[in-house]
Write a protein that holds these residues in place. Structure first.
Motif, PDB file in Angstrom:
ATOM      1  N   PHE A   1       0.840  -1.204   0.000  1.00  0.00           N
ATOM      2  CA  PHE A   1       0.000   0.000   0.000  1.00  0.00           C
ATOM      3  C   PHE A   1       0.873   1.252   0.000  1.00  0.00           C
ATOM      4  CE2 PHE A   1      -2.762  -3.140   2.155  1.00  0.00           C
ATOM      5  CZ  PHE A   1      -3.890  -3.032   1.359  1.00  0.00           C
ATOM      6  N   PRO A   2       0.470   2.276  -0.759  1.00  0.00           N
ATOM      7  CA  PRO A   2       1.211   3.534  -0.682  1.00  0.00           C
ATOM      8  C   PRO A   2       1.115   4.134   0.722  1.00  0.00           C
ATOM      9  CG  PRO A   2      -0.639   3.692  -2.244  1.00  0.00           C
ATOM     10  CD  PRO A   2      -0.642   2.306  -1.698  1.00  0.00           C
ATOM     11  N   GLU A   3       2.132   4.881   1.063  1.00  0.00           N
ATOM     12  CA  GLU A   3       2.266   5.495   2.391  1.00  0.00           C
ATOM     13  C   GLU A   3       0.967   6.171   2.873  1.00  0.00           C
ATOM     14  OE1 GLU A   3       4.955   6.002   5.462  1.00  0.00           O
ATOM     15  OE2 GLU A   3       5.292   4.905   3.601  1.00  0.00           O
ATOM     16  N   ASN A   4       0.325   6.927   1.964  1.00  0.00           N
ATOM     17  CA  ASN A   4      -0.809   7.754   2.396  1.00  0.00           C
ATOM     18  C   ASN A   4      -2.071   6.964   2.732  1.00  0.00           C
ATOM     19  OD1 ASN A   4      -0.975   7.169  -0.386  1.00  0.00           O
ATOM     20  ND2 ASN A   4      -2.459   8.800  -0.681  1.00  0.00           N
ATOM     21  N   ILE A   5      -2.133   5.667   2.391  1.00  0.00           N
ATOM     22  CA  ILE A   5      -3.347   4.917   2.770  1.00  0.00           C
ATOM     23  C   ILE A   5      -3.042   3.754   3.724  1.00  0.00           C
ATOM     24  CG2 ILE A   5      -4.664   5.541   0.695  1.00  0.00           C
ATOM     25  CD1 ILE A   5      -4.181   2.716  -0.363  1.00  0.00           C
ATOM     26  N   ILE A   6      -1.793   3.644   4.100  1.00  0.00           N
ATOM     27  CA  ILE A   6      -1.370   2.490   4.894  1.00  0.00           C
ATOM     28  C   ILE A   6      -2.194   2.339   6.188  1.00  0.00           C
ATOM     29  CG2 ILE A   6       0.510   3.240   6.458  1.00  0.00           C
ATOM     30  CD1 ILE A   6       2.209   1.160   4.689  1.00  0.00           C
ATOM     31  N   ASP A   7      -2.643   3.462   6.760  1.00  0.00           N
ATOM     32  CA  ASP A   7      -3.401   3.386   8.008  1.00  0.00           C
ATOM     33  C   ASP A   7      -4.888   3.161   7.809  1.00  0.00           C
ATOM     34  OD1 ASP A   7      -1.142   3.750   9.506  1.00  0.00           O
ATOM     35  OD2 ASP A   7      -1.297   5.941   9.392  1.00  0.00           O
ATOM     36  N   LYS A   8      -5.374   3.351   6.579  1.00  0.00           N
ATOM     37  CA  LYS A   8      -6.821   3.197   6.387  1.00  0.00           C
ATOM     38  C   LYS A   8      -7.189   2.065   5.443  1.00  0.00           C
ATOM     39  CE  LYS A   8      -6.915   7.133   3.209  1.00  0.00           C
ATOM     40  NZ  LYS A   8      -7.501   8.415   2.889  1.00  0.00           N
ATOM     41  N   ALA A   9      -6.178   1.330   4.974  1.00  0.00           N
ATOM     42  CA  ALA A   9      -6.455   0.205   4.067  1.00  0.00           C
ATOM     43  C   ALA A   9      -5.926  -1.085   4.676  1.00  0.00           C
ATOM     44  CB  ALA A   9      -5.787   0.457   2.721  1.00  0.00           C
ATOM     45  N   THR A  10      -6.562  -2.198   4.319  1.00  0.00           N
ATOM     46  CA  THR A  10      -6.059  -3.494   4.772  1.00  0.00           C
ATOM     47  C   THR A  10      -6.374  -4.545   3.707  1.00  0.00           C
ATOM     48  OG1 THR A  10      -5.970  -5.027   6.636  1.00  0.00           O
ATOM     49  CG2 THR A  10      -8.155  -4.200   6.057  1.00  0.00           C
ATOM     50  N   SER A  11      -5.970  -5.775   3.959  1.00  0.00           N
ATOM     51  CA  SER A  11      -6.264  -6.841   2.996  1.00  0.00           C
ATOM     52  C   SER A  11      -6.841  -8.041   3.739  1.00  0.00           C
ATOM     53  CB  SER A  11      -4.994  -7.264   2.260  1.00  0.00           C
ATOM     54  OG  SER A  11      -4.182  -8.028   3.124  1.00  0.00           O
ATOM     55  N   LEU A  12      -7.453  -8.936   2.985  1.00  0.00           N
ATOM     56  CA  LEU A  12      -8.020 -10.149   3.582  1.00  0.00           C
ATOM     57  C   LEU A  12      -6.904 -10.986   4.192  1.00  0.00           C
ATOM     58  CD1 LEU A  12     -10.499 -11.092   0.715  1.00  0.00           C
ATOM     59  CD2 LEU A  12     -10.982  -9.866   2.849  1.00  0.00           C
ATOM     60  N   SER A  13      -5.763 -11.003   3.503  1.00  0.00           N
ATOM     61  CA  SER A  13      -4.642 -11.791   3.990  1.00  0.00           C
ATOM     62  C   SER A  13      -4.118 -11.244   5.331  1.00  0.00           C
ATOM     63  CB  SER A  13      -3.549 -11.765   2.923  1.00  0.00           C
ATOM     64  OG  SER A  13      -2.401 -12.343   3.405  1.00  0.00           O
ATOM     65  N   ILE A  14      -3.979  -9.926   5.411  1.00  0.00           N
ATOM     66  CA  ILE A  14      -3.504  -9.323   6.667  1.00  0.00           C
ATOM     67  C   ILE A  14      -4.491  -9.642   7.797  1.00  0.00           C
ATOM     68  CG2 ILE A  14      -3.102  -7.123   7.886  1.00  0.00           C
ATOM     69  CD1 ILE A  14      -2.129  -5.953   5.192  1.00  0.00           C
ATOM     70  N   GLU A  15      -5.792  -9.491   7.497  1.00  0.00           N
ATOM     71  CA  GLU A  15      -6.789  -9.651   8.560  1.00  0.00           C
ATOM     72  C   GLU A  15      -7.009 -11.108   8.971  1.00  0.00           C
ATOM     73  OE1 GLU A  15      -7.969  -7.145  10.281  1.00  0.00           O
ATOM     74  OE2 GLU A  15      -6.882  -5.750   8.982  1.00  0.00           O
ATOM     75  N   SER A  16      -6.803 -12.041   8.029  1.00  0.00           N
ATOM     76  CA  SER A  16      -7.082 -13.442   8.376  1.00  0.00           C
ATOM     77  C   SER A  16      -5.796 -14.210   8.634  1.00  0.00           C
ATOM     78  CB  SER A  16      -7.854 -14.122   7.250  1.00  0.00           C
ATOM     79  OG  SER A  16      -7.032 -14.196   6.099  1.00  0.00           O
ATOM     80  N   ASN A  17      -4.669 -13.523   8.434  1.00  0.00           N
ATOM     81  CA  ASN A  17      -3.389 -14.175   8.638  1.00  0.00           C
ATOM     82  C   ASN A  17      -3.249 -15.438   7.788  1.00  0.00           C
ATOM     83  OD1 ASN A  17      -0.944 -14.089   9.819  1.00  0.00           O
ATOM     84  ND2 ASN A  17      -1.793 -13.872  11.904  1.00  0.00           N
ATOM     85  N   SER A  18      -3.710 -15.359   6.569  1.00  0.00           N
ATOM     86  CA  SER A  18      -3.615 -16.535   5.691  1.00  0.00           C
ATOM     87  C   SER A  18      -3.508 -16.061   4.251  1.00  0.00           C
ATOM     88  CB  SER A  18      -4.844 -17.416   5.855  1.00  0.00           C
ATOM     89  OG  SER A  18      -5.975 -16.708   5.402  1.00  0.00           O
ATOM     90  N   ASN A  19      -3.197 -17.001   3.379  1.00  0.00           N
ATOM     91  CA  ASN A  19      -3.149 -16.671   1.964  1.00  0.00           C
ATOM     92  C   ASN A  19      -4.536 -16.926   1.370  1.00  0.00           C
ATOM     93  OD1 ASN A  19      -1.484 -15.934  -0.348  1.00  0.00           O
ATOM     94  ND2 ASN A  19      -2.056 -17.971  -1.077  1.00  0.00           N
TER      95      ASN A  19
END
Ligand code: ADP
Length: 328
Positions: free
Chosen positions: A217-235
């Motif tokens: 993620f670009p610097e300016n959205i790093i705090d307001k964006a996420t991904s399914l992988s980050i949130e579920s800790n899986s691929n």
């Protein structure tokens, strides 16, 4: 022909298939088969080749092609035609171009990467290669243009439902974003071509952050964006998610197409809303107003109450919503 060879290899992946066998089965020369196999290898299929034993499929690439999604897709018309790109400016742009050329309803444009992915109002959408699901669906509803914003609610409900099948709980930030713990994981961009009382076509674009990691993620959205992988800790298995999503979308879209209503979708959006009951900031063009989000009505409009007690229904259009603390 390539797709037929691939299907044979997939059906027989527990053993070698002789070149002669494939040739007899499909009626093409062994040299042609050899060329198709090489082309599949270039696409990322791992195929064991032995001059004595023939060919055996070892693994398929993580690509959102018709060949890879088709096996899992059980829809009637959504995704029956899939147009796949390794890289494209924007799937919505391509879908609009195709829709204007009489491409049939349900055609899906998918790209592994968007170089100019768009959000609403000309904002950009980060879409790195192989990491997300960047797709657009071409729709040709026989409806009034005023009803087209409802399609965004159908898309949002389909995303929520398909994430539930992965045991991921997400919420709808009316009208067009899906968030997890307040961070955006998916955006929806619905665009239309039509006349005053007639729709030519609608393109609904969906960007889902499937396997992006923090540094994607670009610097300016790093705090307001996420991904399914980050949130579920899986691929995340992107192929399965796309086929589930298209299936759910078709189911919900049919209610709209046949009966002109979106009740089931709204129920899902309401039950999984990130903003109902919260104090929000409504941003319409440059203007900011504070209100409380009360509910979403059966037409998908947001019911809000202003400080003076007055109540209004908002149509999605170009409105953005923010909660008073944090992004949502
Ligand atoms: P808004 O959420 O402000 O109403 P949009 O729905 O049009 O706007 O989405 C565009 C915004 O989303 C961009 O301005 C950027 O802040 C953010 N964004 C861009 N790419 C991504 C992404 N891959 N994941 C999450 N948010 C993104």
């Amino acid at each position: 022909m390539k797709d037929k060879i691939l299907r044979l290899l997939k059906e027989n992946n527990d053993h070698f298939l002789s070149g002669q066998g494939i040739s007899d089965n499909l009626g093409v020369s062994r040299t042609a088969i050899w060329k198709y196999i090489n082309s599949l290898k270039e696409e990322g299929y791992v195929i064991n080749s032995s001059s004595k034993k023939g060919y055996q499929l070892i693994s398929c690439p993580d690509l959102l092609t018709a060949d890879e999604i088709g096996d899992k897709l059980h829809t009637k018309f959504i995704g029956k035609e899939i147009v796949h790109f390794q890289s494209i400016d924007s799937t919505n742009n391509k879908a609009k171009e195709l829709a204007a050329k009489n491409t049939s309803q349900g055609t899906v444009v998918i790209a592994e990467e968007q170089t100019l992915g768009r959000g609403r109002l000309g904002r950009n959408w980060t879409s790195p290669k192989y990491k997300g699901i960047w797709l657009s669906i071409i729709l040709k509803p026989d409806t009034n243009p005023m009803k087209v914003p409802k399609i965004t609610q159908i898309g949002a409900a389909a995303v929520i439902e398909s994430l539930k099948s992965l045991k991921i709980d997400a919420e709808v930030k009316w009208p067009n974003d899906i968030v997890i713990k307040g961070k955006k994981v998916c955006g929806i961009l619905t665009e239309m071509s039509g006349e005053l009382n007639r729709v030519n076509y609608v393109v609904m674009g969906l960007g889902i952050n499937a396997n992006l990691q923090k540094n994607d993620f670009p610097e300016n959205i790093i705090d307001k964006a996420t991904s399914l992988s980050i949130e579920s800790n899986s691929n995340i298995d992107r192929k399965t998610l796309v086929s589930t999503l298209l299936f759910k979308f078709e189911e919900l879209y049919e209610e709209f197409d046949k009966e002109g209503i979106i009740k089931t979708s709204v129920d899902i959006c309401r039950k999984n809303s990130a903003i109902i009951g919260k104090d929000i900031k409504i941003i319409n063009r440059e203007q900011e107003t504070f209100a409380k989000a009360l509910d979403i009505d059966d037409n998908g409009e947001l019911i809000v109450q202003y400080k003076d007690g007055s109540i209004e229904k908002l149509i999605s259009g170009e409105i953005s919503i923010r909660a008073l603390n944090g992004y949502i």
